[in-house]
Design a protein around this motif. Structure first.
Motif, PDB file in Angstrom:
ATOM      1  N   ALA A   1     104.508 -27.919  12.490  1.00 56.15           N
ATOM      2  CA  ALA A   1     105.683 -27.373  13.181  1.00 56.15           C
ATOM      3  C   ALA A   1     105.284 -26.713  14.494  1.00 56.15           C
ATOM      4  O   ALA A   1     105.952 -26.900  15.532  1.00 56.15           O
ATOM      5  N   ALA A   2     104.195 -25.937  14.474  1.00 56.93           N
ATOM      6  CA  ALA A   2     103.744 -25.272  15.694  1.00 56.93           C
ATOM      7  C   ALA A   2     103.324 -26.295  16.740  1.00 56.93           C
ATOM      8  O   ALA A   2     103.673 -26.180  17.930  1.00 56.93           O
ATOM      9  N   LEU A   3     102.571 -27.304  16.308  1.00 56.45           N
ATOM     10  CA  LEU A   3     102.151 -28.357  17.238  1.00 56.45           C
ATOM     11  C   LEU A   3     103.355 -29.091  17.823  1.00 56.45           C
ATOM     12  O   LEU A   3     103.394 -29.406  19.015  1.00 56.45           O
ATOM     13  N   THR A   4     104.335 -29.365  16.973  1.00 55.25           N
ATOM     14  CA  THR A   4     105.529 -30.085  17.433  1.00 55.25           C
ATOM     15  C   THR A   4     106.280 -29.273  18.480  1.00 55.25           C
ATOM     16  O   THR A   4     106.670 -29.801  19.536  1.00 55.25           O
ATOM     17  N   LEU A   5     106.499 -27.995  18.216  1.00 56.69           N
ATOM     18  CA  LEU A   5     107.241 -27.150  19.147  1.00 56.69           C
ATOM     19  C   LEU A   5     106.512 -27.026  20.485  1.00 56.69           C
ATOM     20  O   LEU A   5     107.112 -27.225  21.555  1.00 56.69           O
ATOM     21  N   VAL A   6     105.214 -26.721  20.434  1.00 52.21           N
ATOM     22  CA  VAL A   6     104.461 -26.540  21.674  1.00 52.21           C
ATOM     23  C   VAL A   6     104.370 -27.850  22.448  1.00 52.21           C
ATOM     24  O   VAL A   6     104.506 -27.871  23.678  1.00 52.21           O
ATOM     25  N   THR A   7     104.159 -28.960  21.733  1.00 50.89           N
ATOM     26  CA  THR A   7     104.078 -30.262  22.395  1.00 50.89           C
ATOM     27  C   THR A   7     105.390 -30.616  23.074  1.00 50.89           C
ATOM     28  O   THR A   7     105.410 -31.075  24.228  1.00 50.89           O
ATOM     29  N   PHE A   8     106.502 -30.405  22.375  1.00 50.56           N
ATOM     30  CA  PHE A   8     107.814 -30.726  22.949  1.00 50.56           C
ATOM     31  C   PHE A   8     108.070 -29.918  24.219  1.00 50.56           C
ATOM     32  O   PHE A   8     108.458 -30.476  25.254  1.00 50.56           O
ATOM     33  N   VAL A   9     107.846 -28.612  24.153  1.00 52.39           N
ATOM     34  CA  VAL A   9     108.087 -27.767  25.329  1.00 52.39           C
ATOM     35  C   VAL A   9     107.152 -28.157  26.465  1.00 52.39           C
ATOM     36  O   VAL A   9     107.560 -28.255  27.636  1.00 52.39           O
ATOM     37  N   TRP A  10     105.890 -28.399  26.145  1.00 55.09           N
ATOM     38  CA  TRP A  10     104.908 -28.761  27.170  1.00 55.09           C
ATOM     39  C   TRP A  10     105.307 -30.058  27.878  1.00 55.09           C
ATOM     40  O   TRP A  10     105.197 -30.180  29.100  1.00 55.09           O
ATOM     41  N   ARG A  11     105.810 -31.028  27.103  1.00 52.57           N
ATOM     42  CA  ARG A  11     106.110 -32.330  27.690  1.00 52.57           C
ATOM     43  C   ARG A  11     107.397 -32.349  28.505  1.00 52.57           C
ATOM     44  O   ARG A  11     107.683 -33.329  29.185  1.00 52.57           O
ATOM     45  N   LEU A  12     108.152 -31.291  28.435  1.00 51.03           N
ATOM     46  CA  LEU A  12     109.277 -31.190  29.365  1.00 51.03           C
ATOM     47  C   LEU A  12     108.764 -31.069  30.795  1.00 51.03           C
ATOM     48  O   LEU A  12     109.413 -31.513  31.751  1.00 51.03           O
ATOM     49  N   ALA A  13     107.584 -30.473  30.944  1.00 53.87           N
ATOM     50  CA  ALA A  13     106.964 -30.334  32.268  1.00 53.87           C
ATOM     51  C   ALA A  13     105.880 -31.372  32.514  1.00 53.87           C
ATOM     52  O   ALA A  13     105.647 -31.788  33.650  1.00 53.87           O
ATOM     53  N   VAL A  14     105.200 -31.798  31.426  1.00 55.29           N
ATOM     54  CA  VAL A  14     104.099 -32.765  31.544  1.00 55.29           C
ATOM     55  C   VAL A  14     104.381 -33.937  30.604  1.00 55.29           C
ATOM     56  O   VAL A  14     103.855 -33.999  29.492  1.00 55.29           O
ATOM     57  N   PRO A  15     105.213 -34.876  31.023  1.00 54.16           N
ATOM     58  CA  PRO A  15     105.590 -35.974  30.129  1.00 54.16           C
ATOM     59  C   PRO A  15     104.427 -36.945  29.900  1.00 54.16           C
ATOM     60  O   PRO A  15     103.439 -36.950  30.654  1.00 54.16           O
ATOM     61  N   LEU A  16     104.571 -37.759  28.869  1.00 56.76           N
ATOM     62  CA  LEU A  16     103.583 -38.807  28.623  1.00 56.76           C
ATOM     63  C   LEU A  16     103.464 -39.717  29.844  1.00 56.76           C
ATOM     64  O   LEU A  16     104.454 -40.039  30.498  1.00 56.76           O
ATOM     65  N   GLY A  17     102.240 -40.122  30.131  1.00 57.55           N
ATOM     66  CA  GLY A  17     101.992 -40.954  31.303  1.00 57.55           C
ATOM     67  C   GLY A  17     101.554 -40.161  32.509  1.00 57.55           C
ATOM     68  O   GLY A  17     101.134 -40.747  33.507  1.00 57.55           O
ATOM     69  N   THR A  18     101.650 -38.825  32.442  1.00 56.99           N
ATOM     70  CA  THR A  18     101.190 -37.988  33.546  1.00 56.99           C
ATOM     71  C   THR A  18      99.674 -38.089  33.667  1.00 56.99           C
ATOM     72  O   THR A  18      98.955 -38.121  32.663  1.00 56.99           O
ATOM     73  N   TYR A  19      99.188 -38.134  34.904  1.00 56.78           N
ATOM     74  CA  TYR A  19      97.745 -38.181  35.155  1.00 56.78           C
ATOM     75  C   TYR A  19      97.401 -37.098  36.162  1.00 56.78           C
ATOM     76  O   TYR A  19      98.004 -37.030  37.235  1.00 56.78           O
ATOM     77  N   TRP A  20      96.469 -36.233  35.808  1.00 58.88           N
ATOM     78  CA  TRP A  20      96.047 -35.155  36.708  1.00 58.88           C
ATOM     79  C   TRP A  20      94.828 -35.630  37.492  1.00 58.88           C
ATOM     80  O   TRP A  20      93.702 -35.622  36.994  1.00 58.88           O
ATOM     81  N   THR A  21      95.073 -36.035  38.728  1.00 58.71           N
ATOM     82  CA  THR A  21      94.003 -36.611  39.537  1.00 58.71           C
ATOM     83  C   THR A  21      92.946 -35.583  39.913  1.00 58.71           C
ATOM     84  O   THR A  21      91.767 -35.907  40.014  1.00 58.71           O
ATOM     85  N   GLY A  22      93.339 -34.342  40.123  1.00 55.90           N
ATOM     86  CA  GLY A  22      92.385 -33.336  40.570  1.00 55.90           C
ATOM     87  C   GLY A  22      91.233 -33.139  39.608  1.00 55.90           C
ATOM     88  O   GLY A  22      90.081 -32.964  40.019  1.00 55.90           O
ATOM     89  N   VAL A  23      91.521 -33.192  38.323  1.00 57.07           N
ATOM     90  CA  VAL A  23      90.483 -32.995  37.310  1.00 57.07           C
ATOM     91  C   VAL A  23      90.192 -34.274  36.538  1.00 57.07           C
ATOM     92  O   VAL A  23      89.361 -34.277  35.628  1.00 57.07           O
ATOM     93  N   GLY A  24      90.870 -35.371  36.884  1.00 58.18           N
ATOM     94  CA  GLY A  24      90.618 -36.638  36.215  1.00 58.18           C
ATOM     95  C   GLY A  24      91.038 -36.650  34.765  1.00 58.18           C
ATOM     96  O   GLY A  24      90.403 -37.309  33.935  1.00 58.18           O
ATOM     97  N   LEU A  25      92.114 -35.944  34.438  1.00 64.11           N
ATOM     98  CA  LEU A  25      92.566 -35.865  33.050  1.00 64.11           C
ATOM     99  C   LEU A  25      93.650 -36.920  32.817  1.00 64.11           C
ATOM    100  O   LEU A  25      94.751 -36.815  33.357  1.00 64.11           O
ATOM    101  N   PRO A  26      93.355 -37.949  31.995  1.00 66.26           N
ATOM    102  CA  PRO A  26      94.317 -39.046  31.834  1.00 66.26           C
ATOM    103  C   PRO A  26      95.440 -38.759  30.855  1.00 66.26           C
ATOM    104  O   PRO A  26      96.467 -39.440  30.882  1.00 66.26           O
ATOM    105  N   THR A  27      95.264 -37.781  29.967  1.00 68.30           N
ATOM    106  CA  THR A  27      96.266 -37.531  28.928  1.00 68.30           C
ATOM    107  C   THR A  27      96.625 -36.044  28.842  1.00 68.30           C
ATOM    108  O   THR A  27      96.530 -35.443  27.763  1.00 68.30           O
ATOM    109  N   PRO A  28      97.054 -35.424  29.929  1.00 66.57           N
ATOM    110  CA  PRO A  28      97.391 -33.997  29.853  1.00 66.57           C
ATOM    111  C   PRO A  28      98.575 -33.708  28.944  1.00 66.57           C
ATOM    112  O   PRO A  28      98.735 -32.564  28.500  1.00 66.57           O
TER     113      PRO A  28
END
Length: 389
Positions: free
Chosen positions: A204-231
């Motif tokens: 439940a905790a993982l689900t809630l935090v993941t859902f809220v986080w992905r409102l700002a960082v959706p699947l498919g986002t790539y952080w080029t500055g740090v080379g993070l493919p799955t933020p």
């Protein structure tokens, strides 16, 4: 009634090292599938839209649901004991050496070598080779080492602040200071059995935090500055690392029951299909909030179920370490660091081979696994390298 404190793990556990071997092989399989599947996100890719190419893509998506989060959980298991022995400062310096040096060397050497196929196009645009060498590509799979270094240093900082706070309380209270409460040692909690309610709370905790986080960082986002493919998966990585810390401190690995492991593994396996379906629905342009919640829930059910199920399965059935397993475990981190060079090199040699994507994937994996461990063995024989890898 007395309780026995669960000591943090300081000795290697055979079944945990065996799980590391399995996950390292899965990393090679994951990137081999990216080479030939319908999701070309690798240094060298021969994408295929065939049935086997689509199957390889599904394999990659299913892997992503759980296996890197499990890597973080396993990585957290031995951290508390290491900080206890060395102290936060020495632990932090050791992590910078053991994780930071491979990260920097990969960035300066392996990354540009792996990006060489893009050099002709960048040269045609007037770019110098020096600029190309320091800017081309990204750290690839070393993003895991990058994130692991950050969370490890974060834990060391937490322990240092906690010790300092305890010391201040000890100075203010003479009795506490005399009794050793200010020695900076974290007091272990009594071993507490893991319950299904605790597991449900984690999901439940993982689900809630993941859902809220992905409102700002959706699947498919790539952080080029740090080379993070799955933020988008960062909540899972960080929280499961914390679970590893707590599991070590509270003795959870020994309290997990066979029944819990069996149920967790069955739930994880059954949940893969719904998780893939939820990912497809959530990726649609008109996906609503319910689809995003369902996606976060099902994928974390798979992640937690797979982690708990495999921990119990390997503890009960695969805890022994014959000579080959000890060898493989000793070299697994080196394999992780160097495997992109081996995979890409073998894939380039196999490029003239015209066979179905699925068969080519199997050939690449079968050749690369022994080559990676052989190369890791030779590399670690170089003086000083084993200190880092």
């Amino acid at each position: 009634m007395t309780t026995t404190a669960a000591r943090p793990m300081t000795a290697r556990l055979g079944y945990v090292d065996n799980l590391r071997i399995l996950l390292t092989v899965l990393v090679l399989a994951h990137h081999s599938a990216l080479t030939y599947g319908a999701l070309p996100m690798w240094y060298w890719a021969e994408p295929s839209e065939s049935l086997s190419g689509l199957a390889l893509m599904a394999f990659v998506v299913a892997n992503q649901l759980w296996f890197m989060g499990f890597f973080f959980l396993l990585s957290g298991l031995f951290v508390p004991g290491s900080v206890d022995r060395k102290g936060p400062g020495a632990f932090a310096r050791d992590r910078i050496v053991r994780l930071g040096i491979p990260l920097v060397v990969f960035w300066l050497v392996a990354r540009p070598v792996l990006s060489l196929p893009t050099w002709p196009a960048r040269q045609a645009q007037g770019e110098s080779f020096l600029t190309f060498w320091f800017t081309a590509g990204d750290p690839g799979p070393m993003w895991f080492v990058e994130v692991l270094l950050v969370v490890s240093l974060g834990y060391a900082a937490f322990r240092a602040l906690r010790a300092r706070s305890a010391a201040r309380r000890g100075v203010l209270s003479g009795a506490a200071g005399l009794s050793g409460a200010a020695d900076g040692v974290v007091r272990e909690a009594a071993a507490r059995p893991v319950t299904f309610r605790m597991v449900a709370g984690l999901v439940a905790a993982l689900t809630l935090v993941t859902f809220v986080w992905r409102l700002a960082v959706p699947l498919g986002t790539y952080w080029t500055g740090v080379g993070l493919p799955t933020p988008a998966y960062l909540p899972q990585y960080v929280l499961l690392f914390v679970v590893g810390l707590l599991a070590a401190r509270r003795g959870w690995l020994t309290t997990l029951t066979v029944r819990q492991g069996r149920v967790a593994l069955i739930v994880a396996i059954v949940g893969v299909g719904p998780a893939l379906g939820a990912s497809a629905l959530a990726s649609a342009p008109d996906a609503g909030v319910l689809a995003l919640v369902a996606q976060s829930l099902v994928e974390n059910v798979v992640a937690v179920g797979a982690a708990l199920g495999l921990l119990v399965l390997f503890r009960e059935r695969f805890s022994g370490q014959p000579a080959w397993a000890r060898f493989a475990a000793q070299h697994s981190f080196a394999v992780y660091v160097i495997h992109p060079l081996v995979l890409v090199g073998v894939a380039v040699l196999l490029s003239p081979l015209v066979v179905p994507a699925g068969l080519k994937f199997l050939v690449l994996l079968a050749l690369s696994v022994p080559l990676c461990w052989g190369a890791a063995y030779l590399l670690r024989r170089v003086p000083g390298v084993a200190r880092v890898l």
